[in-house]
Write a protein that holds these residues in place. Structure first.
Motif, PDB file in Angstrom:
ATOM      1  N   MET A   2       0.830  -1.211   0.000  1.00 42.94           N
ATOM      2  CA  MET A   2       0.000   0.000   0.000  1.00 42.94           C
ATOM      3  C   MET A   2       0.862   1.258   0.000  1.00 42.94           C
ATOM      4  N   ASN A   3       2.014   1.196   0.693  1.00 41.71           N
ATOM      5  CA  ASN A   3       2.915   2.344   0.701  1.00 41.71           C
ATOM      6  C   ASN A   3       3.459   2.637  -0.692  1.00 41.71           C
ATOM      7  N   SER A   4       3.787   1.608  -1.430  1.00 42.84           N
ATOM      8  CA  SER A   4       4.294   1.800  -2.792  1.00 42.84           C
ATOM      9  C   SER A   4       3.225   2.413  -3.697  1.00 42.84           C
ATOM     10  N   ILE A   5       1.988   1.971  -3.508  1.00 40.92           N
ATOM     11  CA  ILE A   5       0.890   2.535  -4.302  1.00 40.92           C
ATOM     12  C   ILE A   5       0.686   4.002  -3.961  1.00 40.92           C
ATOM     13  N   LEU A   6       0.735   4.331  -2.651  1.00 39.44           N
ATOM     14  CA  LEU A   6       0.585   5.736  -2.239  1.00 39.44           C
ATOM     15  C   LEU A   6       1.730   6.597  -2.755  1.00 39.44           C
ATOM     16  N   MET A   7       2.942   6.066  -2.729  1.00 32.32           N
ATOM     17  CA  MET A   7       4.090   6.830  -3.237  1.00 32.32           C
ATOM     18  C   MET A   7       3.955   7.083  -4.732  1.00 32.32           C
ATOM     19  N   GLY A   8       3.555   6.061  -5.478  1.00 32.80           N
ATOM     20  CA  GLY A   8       3.372   6.233  -6.922  1.00 32.80           C
ATOM     21  C   GLY A   8       2.252   7.196  -7.253  1.00 32.80           C
ATOM     22  N   LEU A   9       1.143   7.078  -6.541  1.00 27.82           N
ATOM     23  CA  LEU A   9       0.014   7.973  -6.765  1.00 27.82           C
ATOM     24  C   LEU A   9       0.367   9.404  -6.407  1.00 27.82           C
ATOM     25  N   ASP A  10       1.068   9.584  -5.296  1.00 25.25           N
ATOM     26  CA  ASP A  10       1.453  10.931  -4.898  1.00 25.25           C
ATOM     27  C   ASP A  10       2.454  11.527  -5.880  1.00 25.25           C
ATOM     28  N   ALA A  11       3.356  10.724  -6.406  1.00 23.31           N
ATOM     29  CA  ALA A  11       4.317  11.228  -7.390  1.00 23.31           C
ATOM     30  C   ALA A  11       3.602  11.688  -8.663  1.00 23.31           C
ATOM     31  N   VAL A  12       2.654  10.888  -9.122  1.00 19.96           N
ATOM     32  CA  VAL A  12       1.889  11.277 -10.317  1.00 19.96           C
ATOM     33  C   VAL A  12       1.091  12.551 -10.054  1.00 19.96           C
ATOM     34  N   LEU A  13       0.462  12.628  -8.883  1.00 21.09           N
ATOM     35  CA  LEU A  13      -0.315  13.818  -8.545  1.00 21.09           C
ATOM     36  C   LEU A  13       0.575  15.049  -8.406  1.00 21.09           C
ATOM     37  N   CYS A  14       1.777  14.882  -7.839  1.00 20.17           N
ATOM     38  CA  CYS A  14       2.705  16.020  -7.738  1.00 20.17           C
ATOM     39  C   CYS A  14       3.119  16.518  -9.115  1.00 20.17           C
ATOM     40  N   ILE A  15       3.355  15.603 -10.026  1.00 25.83           N
ATOM     41  CA  ILE A  15       3.703  16.003 -11.396  1.00 25.83           C
ATOM     42  C   ILE A  15       2.541  16.765 -12.022  1.00 25.83           C
ATOM     43  N   LEU A  16       1.326  16.265 -11.827  1.00 22.59           N
ATOM     44  CA  LEU A  16       0.149  16.959 -12.375  1.00 22.59           C
ATOM     45  C   LEU A  16      -0.050  18.323 -11.723  1.00 22.59           C
ATOM     46  N   VAL A  17       0.220  18.431 -10.422  1.00 17.21           N
ATOM     47  CA  VAL A  17       0.098  19.725  -9.731  1.00 17.21           C
ATOM     48  C   VAL A  17       1.111  20.712 -10.290  1.00 17.21           C
ATOM     49  N   VAL A  18       2.341  20.278 -10.475  1.00 15.29           N
ATOM     50  CA  VAL A  18       3.368  21.174 -11.036  1.00 15.29           C
ATOM     51  C   VAL A  18       2.971  21.604 -12.441  1.00 15.29           C
ATOM     52  N   LEU A  19       2.533  20.670 -13.267  1.00 11.39           N
ATOM     53  CA  LEU A  19       2.134  21.024 -14.638  1.00 11.39           C
ATOM     54  C   LEU A  19       0.921  21.957 -14.657  1.00 11.39           C
TER      55      LEU A  19
END
Length: 98
Positions: A2-19
């Motif tokens: 679950m931690n790996s899924i949260l890290m991946g999801l948060d990374a994708v969301l951070c990229i989308l937030v920056v963009l």
């Protein structure tokens, strides 16, 4: 797992937030909306910093994932309003020969 899924999801969301923040800053005029521009600069810098922490292996909290999801959903919902009201550049200045 679950931690790996949260890290991946948060990374994708951070990229989308920056963009999304950078796209908003491209569309809005800095001197017409200085506080709004400053807030989106801070959002872009903060999301990029969190993305760098995720790259180092720091585990995100579920609150930060929800916060990033909220920012992405807000930017997606307001995209037409941003471009219709604030973006008035037609490219004429770029085509002028100086």
């Amino acid at each position: 797992m679950m931690n790996s899924i949260l890290m991946g999801l948060d990374a994708v969301l951070c990229i989308l937030v920056v963009l999304a923040a950078l796209e908003f800053l491209r569309a809005v005029h800095l001197f017409e909306h200085p506080v709004l521009s400053l807030s989106f600069y801070l959002v872009a810098i903060g999301a990029f910093g969190i993305l760098m922490e995720l790259a180092r292996g720091v585990q995100p909290s579920s609150g930060s994932v929800l916060l990033h999801l909220g920012v992405v959903l807000y930017a997606w919902a307001r995209r037409r309003h941003i471009f219709r009201d604030d973006w008035s550049w037609d490219g004429v200045d770029r085509r002028k020969v100086r």
